[in-house]
Design an enzyme around this catalytic site. Structure first.
Site, PDB file in Angstrom:
ATOM      1  CG  ASP A 182       3.210   1.390   9.521  1.00  0.00           C
ATOM      2  OD1 ASP A 182       2.714   2.194  10.328  1.00  0.00           O
ATOM      3  OD2 ASP A 182       3.446   1.682   8.331  1.00  0.00           O
ATOM      4  NE  ARG A 216      -2.029  11.941   8.426  1.00  0.00           N
ATOM      5  CZ  ARG A 216      -2.193  13.124   8.996  1.00  0.00           C
ATOM      6  NH1 ARG A 216      -3.327  13.429   9.573  1.00  0.00           N
ATOM      7  NH2 ARG A 216      -1.233  14.013   8.976  1.00  0.00           N
ATOM      8  CB  CYS A 260      -5.108  10.422  12.689  1.00  0.00           C
ATOM      9  SG  CYS A 260      -3.658   9.642  13.364  1.00  0.00           S
ATOM     10  CB  VAL A 312       7.419   6.752  14.532  1.00  0.00           C
ATOM     11  CG1 VAL A 312       6.977   7.531  13.287  1.00  0.00           C
ATOM     12  CG2 VAL A 312       8.742   6.051  14.267  1.00  0.00           C
ATOM     13  NE  ARG A 318      -7.312   3.819   5.499  1.00  0.00           N
ATOM     14  CZ  ARG A 318      -6.636   4.794   6.071  1.00  0.00           C
ATOM     15  NH1 ARG A 318      -6.909   5.156   7.301  1.00  0.00           N
ATOM     16  NH2 ARG A 318      -5.669   5.425   5.428  1.00  0.00           N
ATOM     17  CE  LYS A 329      -1.781   1.378   4.143  1.00  0.00           C
ATOM     18  NZ  LYS A 329      -1.340   2.757   4.419  1.00  0.00           N
ATOM     19  CG  ASN A 330       2.194   2.670   3.554  1.00  0.00           C
ATOM     20  OD1 ASN A 330       1.027   2.945   3.274  1.00  0.00           O
ATOM     21  ND2 ASN A 330       2.599   2.435   4.786  1.00  0.00           N
ATOM     22  NE  ARG A 374      -0.231  10.141  10.853  1.00  0.00           N
ATOM     23  CZ  ARG A 374      -0.594   9.184  10.013  1.00  0.00           C
ATOM     24  NH1 ARG A 374      -1.753   8.589  10.149  1.00  0.00           N
ATOM     25  NH2 ARG A 374       0.216   8.806   9.035  1.00  0.00           N
TER      26      ARG A 374
HETATM   27  N1  EPU Z   1       5.837  14.617  10.900  1.00  0.00           N
HETATM   28  C1  EPU Z   1       5.840  15.961  11.191  1.00  0.00           C
HETATM   29  N2  EPU Z   1       5.616  16.849  10.179  1.00  0.00           N
HETATM   30  C2  EPU Z   1       5.392  16.459   8.895  1.00  0.00           C
HETATM   31  C3  EPU Z   1       5.400  15.076   8.591  1.00  0.00           C
HETATM   32  C4  EPU Z   1       5.618  14.172   9.626  1.00  0.00           C
HETATM   33  O1  EPU Z   1       6.017  16.368  12.349  1.00  0.00           O
HETATM   34  O2  EPU Z   1       5.202  17.314   8.031  1.00  0.00           O
HETATM   35  C5  EPU Z   1       6.095  13.628  11.963  1.00  0.00           C
HETATM   36  C6  EPU Z   1       4.916  12.715  12.238  1.00  0.00           C
HETATM   37  O3  EPU Z   1       4.004  13.299  13.156  1.00  0.00           O
HETATM   38  C7  EPU Z   1       5.608  11.484  12.774  1.00  0.00           C
HETATM   39  C8  EPU Z   1       6.901  11.423  11.962  1.00  0.00           C
HETATM   40  O4  EPU Z   1       7.096  12.742  11.491  1.00  0.00           O
HETATM   41  O5  EPU Z   1       5.927  11.637  14.126  1.00  0.00           O
HETATM   42  C9  EPU Z   1       6.913  10.464  10.805  1.00  0.00           C
HETATM   43  O6  EPU Z   1       5.779  10.660   9.981  1.00  0.00           O
HETATM   44  P1  EPU Z   1       5.793  10.356   8.432  1.00  0.00           P
HETATM   45  O7  EPU Z   1       5.558  11.621   7.687  1.00  0.00           O
HETATM   46  O8  EPU Z   1       7.011   9.566   8.106  1.00  0.00           O
HETATM   47  O9  EPU Z   1       4.516   9.442   8.252  1.00  0.00           O
HETATM   48  P2  EPU Z   1       3.502   9.429   7.050  1.00  0.00           P
HETATM   49  O10 EPU Z   1       4.208   9.687   5.782  1.00  0.00           O
HETATM   50  O11 EPU Z   1       2.316  10.249   7.373  1.00  0.00           O
HETATM   51  C10 EPU Z   1       3.848   6.907   6.493  1.00  0.00           C
HETATM   52  C11 EPU Z   1       2.977   5.702   6.350  1.00  0.00           C
HETATM   53  C12 EPU Z   1       2.453   5.287   7.709  1.00  0.00           C
HETATM   54  C13 EPU Z   1       3.653   4.996   8.616  1.00  0.00           C
HETATM   55  C14 EPU Z   1       4.584   6.208   8.674  1.00  0.00           C
HETATM   56  C15 EPU Z   1       5.869   5.946   9.442  1.00  0.00           C
HETATM   57  C16 EPU Z   1       2.038   5.963   4.159  1.00  0.00           C
HETATM   58  C17 EPU Z   1       0.860   6.267   3.308  1.00  0.00           C
HETATM   59  N3  EPU Z   1       1.860   6.028   5.468  1.00  0.00           N
HETATM   60  O12 EPU Z   1       3.026   7.925   7.073  1.00  0.00           O
HETATM   61  O13 EPU Z   1       1.728   4.095   7.493  1.00  0.00           O
HETATM   62  O14 EPU Z   1       3.208   4.695   9.912  1.00  0.00           O
HETATM   63  O15 EPU Z   1       4.958   6.599   7.336  1.00  0.00           O
HETATM   64  O16 EPU Z   1       6.568   4.891   8.871  1.00  0.00           O
HETATM   65  O17 EPU Z   1       3.098   5.642   3.661  1.00  0.00           O
HETATM   66  C18 EPU Z   1       0.063   2.470   7.887  1.00  0.00           C
HETATM   67  O18 EPU Z   1       0.354   1.960   6.791  1.00  0.00           O
HETATM   68  O19 EPU Z   1      -0.688   1.891   8.717  1.00  0.00           O
HETATM   69  C19 EPU Z   1       0.617   3.787   8.232  1.00  0.00           C
HETATM   70  C20 EPU Z   1       0.103   4.537   9.185  1.00  0.00           C
END
Ligand code: EPU
Length: 417
Positions: free
Chosen positions: A304, A92, A116, A326, A396, A22-23, A121
């Protein structure tokens, strides 16, 4: 609304084919916007999130169709530049359209995702990236309103290695004027998968898989055909299922080389793990040994997989500590696991799981994708019947999970309330 009824305990045995990730798929779907042509993605899992991203693209005027794992997307023309709240609030990753729309058309309007169940986030790093490349951003009635003349390559330094911000910036930089250097980039395999697809479309990218990624922007990007990598989190979840049930499960079409931190913990729990390039056999022990887990950015243990391993440790022979680095609030599964009789104490982002001899089936509620798979794991070893409500969360991120689990020997049925 559908629920799962699971009767335990059961022991899983056999083999299961791991679906596309998915990711990894969601960034590739967004990348098609850059091309202005017909793109094809292979090994695409039919998930609720796949369908949501198809809807997001459709809203922009980009039709797509999914059949037998082949997703065709025709990004020739775009008729709208807006990703609406109704879609973004359910997924998201819809925010991935921001970078490509801005880079190709100089404008985008994307709903702010909001918080969330496990915390705020924020998306500040995505926005900082776009602004560093020259975009003007305004927050307007809950929407990100972004405008730019042609984006210009620049140095972007992320405060933390955010996966999403790395994706959005890579996508935007691919059509920017000149070179972008992304520092403190995410190193997840899904980032390298995106880089591979962009390279196949003619973009020069170096350094993916490390903390510094160089992207040489182009004037146009070729339509591409690319296969989605196997889902390392789905694979980890079935591995955890083998472990918790003392079973013997072979994962087919997986990438053990991208799962070192998970394999280490499976083995520390007492599982016997045998890998080839694309398979992994997991044989669970009679007694699960307690382990301590710290989640972190790749290649550390993935957040995850935290909930699933917590479910496993609920029946370990002793106490384990899980520290979530995280997403400090990602513990919505804790009160649900306690309903099975699990002994878990939570202090901030640290959970202590004291193994109990047995779990008992109970009605529980799914709260997010991974929390819900943790509940299925617990249900399969719990004595008696468990009803898992709100399984749309599971749908999902896990393709065909009830049939895959049933084929391995789980007693699981879907019911419509
Ligand atoms: N963060 C910030 N500011 C930002 C972006 C992130 O403070 O602008 C913080 C977040 O709050 C968090 C950390 O940085 O503490 C990491 O967040 P990240 O941006 O890496 O997460 P994401 O891109 O929103 C993806 C996966 C998630 C997975 C995380 C961490 C996708 C679509 N989602 O989310 O997957 O948990 O990386 O590996 O790729 C899941 O599949 O169940 C899922 C939640």
């Amino acid at each position: 609304m559908d629920s799962f009824i699971i009767r335990g305990p059961s022991r899983l045995e056999g083999s299961v084919r791991i679906s596309g990730a998915k990711n990894a798929m969601l960034p590739l779907m967004a990348a098609t916007i850059l091309t202005g042509g017909q793109c094809i993605l292979d090994n695409v899992p039919d998930l609720r999130d796949t369908r949501t991203m198809m809807k997001v693209l459709e809203t922009l005027g980009i039709p797509s169709s999914l059949e037998d794992g082949v997703l065709s997307i025709d990004a020739a023309s775009v008729t709208s530049f807006e990703a609406p709240y109704d879609l973004v609030r359910t997924m998201r990753a819809s925010i991935y359209v921001l970078g490509p729309l801005l880079a190709r058309f100089g404008k985008a309007r994307v709903s702010m995702p909001g918080g969330c169940a496990w915390g705020p986030r924020p998306i500040d790093q995505h926005l900082k990236g776009m602004m560093t490349l020259g975009a003007k951003i305004r927050i307007d009635h809950g929407y990100i309103d972004a405008q730019a003349d042609r984006l210009k390559g620049a140095e972007v330094i992320l405060t933390m290695p955010s996966v999403g911000a790395t994706v959005n910036i890579m996508l935007a930089a691919s059509l920017a004027d000149g070179e972008t250097v992304l520092e403190n980039a995410a190193r997840e395999p899904e980032i390298s998968a995106l880089a591979g697809a962009l390279r196949s479309a003619g973009v020069e990218i170096e350094g993916d898989g490390t903390s510094t990624i160089h992207i040489q922007g182009r004037d146009s990007i070729e339509p591409f055909r690319h296969a989605v990598i196997p889902d390392r989190i789905e694979a980890g979840t079935y591995a955890a299922a083998a472990l918790i049930t003392g079973g013997d499960v072979t994962l087919e079409n997986c990438r053990p080389d991208q799962m070192h931190s998970v394999i280490d913990k499976l083995e520390a729990c007492g599982a016997e793990v045998t890998v080839t390039d694309d398979t992994m056999r997991v044989v669970g022990p009679k007694k699960i040994a307690p382990v301590d887990i710290d989640t972190g950015y790749y290649p550390s243990f993935p957040t995850d997989m935290q909930a699933q391993m917590m479910a496993v440790l609920c029946i370990a022979d002793g106490a384990s500590t899980i520290v979530e680095h995280v997403y400090p609030d990602r513990f919505t599964h804790v009160p649900e696991l306690r309903r099975f009789g699990a002994k878990i104490t939570l202090d901030g982002h640290v959970a202590v799981v004291s193994g109990v001899k047995k779990l008992e089936g109970a009605p529980v509620m799914a709260t997010d994708i991974r929390a819900s798979s943790a509940l299925l794991l617990a249900a399969m070893v719990a004595e008696g019947e468990t009803k898992v409500l709100r399984i749309y969360h599971i749908e999902r991120g896990y393709e065909d999970i009830e049939n895959k689990l049933r084929a391995l020997g789980a007693d699981i049925t879907r019911v419509t309330d």
